[in-house]
Scaffold this active site. Structure first.
Site, short mmCIF file in Angstrom:
data_model
loop_
_atom_site.label_atom_id
_atom_site.label_comp_id
_atom_site.label_asym_id
_atom_site.label_seq_id
_atom_site.Cartn_x
_atom_site.Cartn_y
_atom_site.Cartn_z
N ARG A 1 -1.42 -4.36 -7.26
CA ARG A 1 -0.30 -4.43 -8.26
C ARG A 1 0.60 -5.81 -8.29
O ARG A 1 0.68 -6.19 -7.14
CB ARG A 1 0.97 -3.15 -7.92
N ARG B 1 11.70 -7.70 -3.35
CA ARG B 1 12.24 -6.15 -3.35
C ARG B 1 12.94 -5.81 -1.94
O ARG B 1 13.64 -4.85 -2.25
CB ARG B 1 10.54 -5.36 -3.51
N ARG C 1 17.37 5.76 -6.53
CA ARG C 1 17.16 4.57 -5.64
C ARG C 1 18.59 4.00 -5.46
O ARG C 1 18.49 2.88 -4.87
CB ARG C 1 16.27 3.67 -6.21
N LYS D 1 5.59 6.40 0.60
CA LYS D 1 6.06 7.52 -0.29
C LYS D 1 5.05 8.03 -1.30
O LYS D 1 4.65 9.18 -1.28
CB LYS D 1 7.20 7.18 -1.12
N ARG E 1 -2.04 -3.24 0.01
CA ARG E 1 -2.08 -2.07 -0.76
C ARG E 1 -2.85 -2.37 -2.09
O ARG E 1 -2.77 -3.26 -2.38
CB ARG E 1 -0.37 -1.54 -1.00
P1 ADP Z 1 7.19 1.19 -4.54
O1 ADP Z 1 6.29 2.08 -4.06
O2 ADP Z 1 6.90 -0.27 -3.96
O3 ADP Z 1 8.66 1.49 -3.89
P2 ADP Z 1 7.36 1.76 -7.29
O4 ADP Z 1 6.20 2.10 -7.79
O5 ADP Z 1 8.40 3.14 -6.74
O6 ADP Z 1 7.37 0.98 -5.84
O7 ADP Z 1 8.40 0.96 -8.19
C1 ADP Z 1 7.98 -0.10 -8.80
C2 ADP Z 1 9.15 -1.04 -9.31
O8 ADP Z 1 9.76 -0.08 -10.42
C3 ADP Z 1 10.50 -1.10 -8.70
O9 ADP Z 1 10.32 -2.34 -7.61
C4 ADP Z 1 11.41 -1.19 -9.38
O10 ADP Z 1 11.58 -2.39 -10.13
C5 ADP Z 1 10.95 -0.22 -10.41
N1 ADP Z 1 11.55 1.26 -10.05
C6 ADP Z 1 11.05 2.25 -9.71
N2 ADP Z 1 12.00 3.37 -9.43
C7 ADP Z 1 13.23 2.81 -9.66
C8 ADP Z 1 14.45 3.31 -9.99
N3 ADP Z 1 14.73 4.55 -9.38
N4 ADP Z 1 15.47 2.59 -10.00
C9 ADP Z 1 15.37 1.29 -10.52
N5 ADP Z 1 14.07 0.65 -10.55
C10 ADP Z 1 13.23 1.37 -10.06
#
Ligand code: ADP
Length: 228
Positions: free
Chosen positions: A161, A172, A89, A14, A128
């Site tokens: 990260r 996750r 999410r 994404k 990544r």
């Molecule tokens: P990735 O690109 O791996 O999906 P993100 O940077 O989008 O990771 O998100 C990192 C972390 O932030 C997630 O694993 C979660 O803990 C938290 N997070 C991000 N967006 C949400 C959301 N919409 N609802 C709940 N937790 C979130």
């Protein structure tokens, strides 16, 4: 006004596709992970709360992310629309977003679901890296920076990260894929879902994402998705 939601498992790409769509539609990317990481870096109360969940690979509570994200969506740069990366999410978040948009006479116009097999995701996330200045995304195997360890765009160091370490990645997946499939289903029912297969080179995926956005009709997607 174009509101596009990008859906995909953690690591589906994404963060790579969002800027492509952003340039194409000339609207900003609002990335939930970046908003949360900024709060963590600032050490705010919200950041400290979010960090407890993020470092374990868990979703932060709906109430918290809904508040943070909807505040961001109301800022003036998103008046013409936005690419939503990482939000919603869960079904609760999707419903909160629908309600907030409806109040403003807006709606989610399109949803792009980037579908990737789980074992590919675990491999991909080990490779990544993100840049420390702006979170630009690289992959050491498929999309490396031109100069090792340095961001092509802003010259800052690139790092892994903390939540991309393998144990956290697996947590996750387990935690986040079931609610993701509910969100996919939510948008399928709303008739705004487009699916793109990620088993192709990045440039092909971008082409498919752009084609999906520009397509006047929504490709019909089956009701059940393999989780991996
Ligand atoms: P990735 O690109 O791996 O999906 P993100 O940077 O989008 O990771 O998100 C990192 C972390 O932030 C997630 O694993 C979660 O803990 C938290 N997070 C991000 N967006 C949400 C959301 N919409 N609802 C709940 N937790 C979130």
């Amino acid at each position: 006004m174009t509101v596009v939601v990008l859906l995909g498992s953690p690591g589906a790409g994404k963060g790579t596709q969002a800027p492509v769509l952003s340039r194409h539609l000339d609207v900003p990317v609002l990335a939930s992970g970046d908003l949360l990481r900024t709060a963590v870096a600032k050490g705010t109360a919200l950041g400290r709360e979010a960090d407890r969940y993020m470092s374990r690979g868990q979703l932060v509570p709906d109430e918290t992310i809904v508040r943070v994200f909807l505040d961001r969506l109301e800022q003036s740069d998103a008046r013409a629309g936005a690419i939503l990366d990482g939000f919603p999410r869960t079904r609760v978040q999707a419903e909160a977003l629908d309600a907030a948009l409806a109040e403003a006479g807006r709606r989610v116009d399109r949803t792009i679901f980037i579908d990737v097999a789980t074992e590919d995701l675990v491999k991909r996330m080990a490779n990544r890296r993100i840049c420390t200045a702006n979170g630009h995304v690289y992959n050491l195997a498929s999309n490396p920076p031109l100069v090792a360890g340095v961001c092509d765009i802003d010259g800052s160091p690139i790092v892994q990260r903390p939540d991309d370490e393998e144990a956290t990645v697996r947590a996750r997946m387990t935690e986040q894929i079931p609610p993701l499939l509910e969100v996919v289903d939510h948008y399928r029912k709303a008739g705004v879902l487009q699916k793109v297969d990620r088993r192709e080179p990045i440039s092909d995926v971008s082409a498919r994402v752009l084609a999906a956005i520009d397509s006047p009709t929504v490709i019909d997607v089956p009701a059940t998705f393999p989780a991996g």
